[in-house]
Design an enzyme around this catalytic site. Structure first.
Site, short mmCIF file in Angstrom:
data_model
loop_
_atom_site.label_atom_id
_atom_site.label_comp_id
_atom_site.label_asym_id
_atom_site.label_seq_id
_atom_site.Cartn_x
_atom_site.Cartn_y
_atom_site.Cartn_z
N GLY A 15 53.08 45.69 40.90
CA GLY A 15 54.42 46.12 41.30
C GLY A 15 54.55 46.69 42.70
O GLY A 15 55.45 47.49 42.96
N ASN A 17 55.57 45.09 45.31
CA ASN A 17 56.85 44.61 45.83
C ASN A 17 58.01 45.32 45.14
O ASN A 17 58.97 45.73 45.80
CB ASN A 17 56.99 43.09 45.66
CG ASN A 17 56.24 42.35 46.73
OD1 ASN A 17 56.72 42.21 47.85
ND2 ASN A 17 55.04 41.90 46.40
N LEU A 90 57.67 31.36 33.30
CA LEU A 90 58.77 30.48 33.71
C LEU A 90 60.07 31.00 33.10
O LEU A 90 60.12 31.34 31.92
CB LEU A 90 58.46 29.08 33.20
CG LEU A 90 59.16 27.91 33.85
CD1 LEU A 90 58.85 27.85 35.35
CD2 LEU A 90 58.72 26.61 33.18
N ASN A 105 63.03 34.63 43.74
CA ASN A 105 61.59 34.87 43.57
C ASN A 105 60.94 34.92 44.94
O ASN A 105 61.47 34.39 45.92
CB ASN A 105 60.97 33.73 42.75
CG ASN A 105 59.50 33.95 42.48
OD1 ASN A 105 59.07 35.07 42.17
ND2 ASN A 105 58.71 32.90 42.60
N HIS A 107 57.23 33.98 46.81
CA HIS A 107 55.96 33.27 46.63
C HIS A 107 55.08 33.55 47.85
O HIS A 107 55.57 33.46 48.99
CB HIS A 107 56.21 31.77 46.47
CG HIS A 107 54.96 31.02 46.18
ND1 HIS A 107 54.37 31.03 44.93
CD2 HIS A 107 54.16 30.27 46.97
CE1 HIS A 107 53.26 30.31 44.99
NE2 HIS A 107 53.11 29.85 46.21
N GLU A 177 55.56 40.40 52.80
CA GLU A 177 56.38 40.56 51.58
C GLU A 177 57.08 41.92 51.59
O GLU A 177 58.29 42.02 51.38
CB GLU A 177 55.51 40.46 50.33
CG GLU A 177 54.89 39.11 50.13
CD GLU A 177 54.22 38.95 48.77
OE1 GLU A 177 54.28 37.87 48.23
OE2 GLU A 177 53.61 39.93 48.26
C1 GRF Z 1 53.23 38.84 45.17
O1 GRF Z 1 52.24 38.30 45.99
C2 GRF Z 1 54.36 37.87 45.01
O2 GRF Z 1 54.50 37.02 46.09
C3 GRF Z 1 53.94 37.08 43.81
O3 GRF Z 1 53.29 38.00 42.97
C4 GRF Z 1 52.73 39.04 43.76
C5 GRF Z 1 53.15 40.35 43.16
O4 GRF Z 1 52.44 41.42 43.67
N1 GRF Z 1 55.05 36.40 43.23
P1 GRF Z 1 52.89 42.91 43.34
O5 GRF Z 1 52.78 43.10 41.84
O6 GRF Z 1 54.29 43.08 43.83
O7 GRF Z 1 51.92 43.77 44.08
#
Ligand code: GRF
Length: 193
Positions: A15, A17, A90, A105, A107, A177
């Site tokens: 988590g 992000n 999904l 989302n 990526h 990110e």
């Molecule tokens: C991130 O790299 C995102 O791009 C991918 O999953 C990862 C999540 O990381 N979809 P975190 O749990 O937010 O550290």
């Protein structure tokens, strides 16, 4: 009356992000992270949500795929946008159809390269390294019925040195990110009806 636009975040893991998103919107005048959904009862993101006093919902596979429990909850809470932040399942068609172009989302690569089933976490960065790429980055995209195939909203890139390990690539990408995902979400939610 609460006129803020409400976001729900879905996350399965650590988590980092989600944390940046919670922080970015914690005192935002127009946008609120109203709920955190997770399919993983031991995900670190649940503690982070609690710290930010964001209500959490943990669900299992059959609630997600064989019932309307999640959709009903989203509707009841007047959620307008769904943000996936490290969510590994999904999204079912019923949810995609109920939130057209309202599910996004992130990526950790420059799609359409290095996407699709099995391309998550370090697998992505190892594939980037194995392909001798000189750039990588992030893709923020709408979610449809296929992994990583919805239309792209924004991409940001970083240089990869030949000497970078997959872990070093991961660090560069994660920095992108954290810097960009909350801002792109804000722009979308404020500007798209
Ligand atoms: C991130 O790299 C995102 O791009 C991918 O999953 C990862 C999540 O990381 N979809 P975190 O749990 O937010 O550290």
């Amino acid at each position: 009356m609460d006129l803020k636009k409400k976001i729900a975040v879905f996350a399965s893991g650590t988590g980092t992000n989600a944390e940046r998103i919670f922080e970015h919107f914690k005192e935002h005048p127009q946008i609120e992270v109203a709920l955190l959904f997770s399919n993983n009862a031991s995900a670190g993101v649940l503690n982070i949500a609690k710290h930010y006093k964001i209500p959490t919902v943990v669900f299992n596979r059959s609630e997600f795929y064989d019932s309307n429990a999640i959709l009903n909850r989203l509707v009841r809470e007047e959620i307008e946008w769904i943000v996936l932040a490290g969510f590994m399942w999904l999204v079912p068609e019923s949810l995609v159809n109920a939130f057209p172009n309202k599910i996004i989302n992130i990526h950790p690569a420059l799609l359409p390269k290095f996407g699709g089933k099995g391309m998550y976490g370090m697998h992505v960065h190892e594939a980037v390294k194995a392909a001798n790429e000189t750039i990588s980055g992030i893709s923020i995209h709408f979610v449809n019925q296929q992994y990583d195939e919805g239309s792209i909203i924004a991409q940001y890139s970083c240089q990869i040195e030949h000497s970078d390990s997959a872990a070093e690539i991961a660090k560069k990408v994660q920095r992108l990110e954290h810097e960009n995902y909350p801002k792109v979400i804000e722009e979308l939610v404020l500007n798209q009806v």
